[in-house]
Scaffold this motif. Structure first.
Motif, PDB file in Angstrom:
ATOM      1  N   PRO A  43      -2.978 -45.521  10.450  1.00 17.59           N
ATOM      2  CA  PRO A  43      -3.440 -44.110  11.092  1.00 17.59           C
ATOM      3  C   PRO A  43      -4.038 -44.216  12.407  1.00 17.59           C
ATOM      4  CG  PRO A  43      -4.803 -44.842   9.100  1.00 17.59           C
ATOM      5  CD  PRO A  43      -3.459 -45.852   9.045  1.00 17.59           C
ATOM      6  N   LEU A  44      -4.643 -45.064  12.618  1.00 15.50           N
ATOM      7  CA  LEU A  44      -5.556 -45.051  13.890  1.00 15.50           C
ATOM      8  C   LEU A  44      -4.567 -45.415  15.061  1.00 15.50           C
ATOM      9  CD1 LEU A  44      -7.708 -46.149  11.779  1.00 15.50           C
ATOM     10  CD2 LEU A  44      -8.752 -47.280  13.788  1.00 15.50           C
ATOM     11  N   ALA A  45      -3.369 -46.326  14.819  1.00 14.23           N
ATOM     12  CA  ALA A  45      -2.512 -46.268  16.066  1.00 14.23           C
ATOM     13  C   ALA A  45      -1.846 -44.987  16.129  1.00 14.23           C
ATOM     14  CB  ALA A  45      -1.537 -47.661  15.622  1.00 14.23           C
ATOM     15  N   ARG A  46      -1.353 -44.545  15.030  1.00 10.79           N
ATOM     16  CA  ARG A  46      -0.612 -43.122  15.211  1.00 10.79           C
ATOM     17  C   ARG A  46      -1.422 -42.047  15.529  1.00 10.79           C
ATOM     18  NH1 ARG A  46       0.097 -39.400  10.551  1.00 10.79           N
ATOM     19  NH2 ARG A  46      -0.871 -40.887   9.471  1.00 10.79           N
ATOM     20  N   THR A  47      -2.719 -42.091  15.543  1.00  3.51           N
ATOM     21  CA  THR A  47      -3.633 -41.144  16.164  1.00  3.51           C
ATOM     22  C   THR A  47      -3.805 -41.345  17.497  1.00  3.51           C
ATOM     23  OG1 THR A  47      -4.979 -41.057  14.167  1.00  3.51           O
ATOM     24  CG2 THR A  47      -6.018 -40.127  16.156  1.00  3.51           C
TER      25      THR A  47
END
Length: 370
Positions: free
Chosen positions: A112-116
């Motif tokens: 989720p961090l990379a996607r964000t």
């Protein structure tokens, strides 16, 4: 410290009397109004509807879920909202959790961090309108590569037809885990905190400082960074009675807003030191014993993350919150409690106007007994 209003999720239907309260609060000097979404009402539509009846308050999505829309679709809505509100819009974004993302949106919840990070980059490209939007990432590819199965190979990089009302629209990231909080400080214009406890302020400041150290020079300065925390407020003569209003909310988040092995809300509350009692809350909630789960929520926990009890008690507690990293206190609760908190605010520019009209407003929008 500014005071905003978190409208929260709808239950079965739109909250009764909320438009009247928002209009009254707008006249009184409330800083902002924020909406939420999970798998019922969306964040943008109510904000546009209620916001069209106001003139001053900032209008924020708190939060719009990443998986609900492509980055460009979110940017389109942000551009539109900013024009319609004449520059009052704030884009709050969040990754949500695996149960909603995979169960409601049918998308994988991974990294989720990379996607964000990718999502925010694309949104900012659209908002700047400096060049056709292009992105080649692990999660998003614009234009779609010609070799993608099913693609016609006709995609082209595009610029939005709408010119932005402002060069940048503020982006606030909802985050609870330590890495997420640091990411918000690195790439966003603000952090929306859940379950903020003033006792943990030093730890939160350290996480923000970690993100600020990695912040790109072109981003807005750290001293302009917004920290918005949702704080439930219930004004009652009895503390336990006020806490009883909040307990089901905490039980829902600790017990039902996420799978047992992946409940980020409970993990956030666990870090406050309440893991043992909340394990019991989660066990009861997942067994369908929701009333017992709510009753098992410690009063001490409620008082750490909420403002509950007589108004004089709340007035004494406000300075503790004002000394934290929070810049915007997003209060959530019934209209009577909201107005009582506004009246108790120590901000002279706000408090005087509030106190002069609170009585009349309470008679129109508050429950008969507070």
């Amino acid at each position: 410290m500014r005071i905003g209003f978190q409208t929260g999720y709808w239950s079965r239907k739109p909250p009764k009397g909320i438009q009247q309260f928002i209009q009254a609060a707008d006249r009184l000097g409330l800083d902002s109004v924020w909406t939420a979404e999970a798998y019922g009402s969306d964040a943008f539509s109510p904000l546009a509807w209620w916001g069209s009846r106001t003139r001053n308050v900032r209008l924020g999505t708190g939060i719009a879920q990443l998986s609900a829309r492509t980055p460009t679709a979110t940017a389109m809505q942000a551009l539109t909202m900013d024009h319609l509100s004449k520059g009052r819009f704030v884009l709050g974004l969040g990754a949500s959790g695996p149960q909603v993302v995979e169960g409601w949106y049918g998308q994988p919840y991974k990294r989720p961090l990379a996607r964000t990070r990718e999502y925010v980059d694309i949104v900012r490209q659209v908002m700047r309108r400096e060049a056709p939007v292009a992105h080649d990432g692990s999660f998003y590819q614009l234009p779609l590569p010609t070799e993608t199965p099913g693609a016609m190979g006709l995609g082209k990089a595009l610029k939005p037809t709408v010119h932005p009302f402002r060069p940048e629209i503020p982006i606030v990231l909802a985050a609870q885990g330590p890495k997420n909080v640091a990411l918000a400080a690195e790439i966003a214009d603000g952090w929306m905190a859940g379950f903020y406890a003033p006792r943990m302020d030093d730890e939160f400041r350290a996480l923000l400082a970690e993100g600020f150290d990695a912040r790109a020079e072109e981003r807005s300065p750290a001293d302009e960074f917004e920290v918005a925390a949702t704080v439930p407020v219930v004004v009652r003569d009895d503390v336990e009675a006020a806490a009883d209003v909040i307990r089901p909310h905490i039980a829902l988040y600790a017990g039902g807003m996420g799978a047992k092995e992946a409940n980020f809300h409970k993990q956030s509350l666990d870090r406050l030191g309440y893991k043992e009692p909340l394990d019991k809350v989660q066990e009861l909630y997942l067994a369908g014993r929701k009333e017992e789960a709510a009753a098992a929520v410690p009063t001490q926990l409620v008082e750490e993350i909420a403002l509950v009890g007589p108004i004089d008690k709340i007035r004494r507690e406000l300075p503790t919150w004002e000394r934290t990293a929070i810049t915007t206190l997003l209060v959530q609760g019934d209209p009577a409690s909201m107005l009582a908190l506004l009246a108790a605010s120590q901000d002279a520019s706000l408090g005087g106007r509030v106190r002069s009209t609170t009585g009349a407003l309470l008679s129109r929008v508050a429950p008969k007994k507070v």
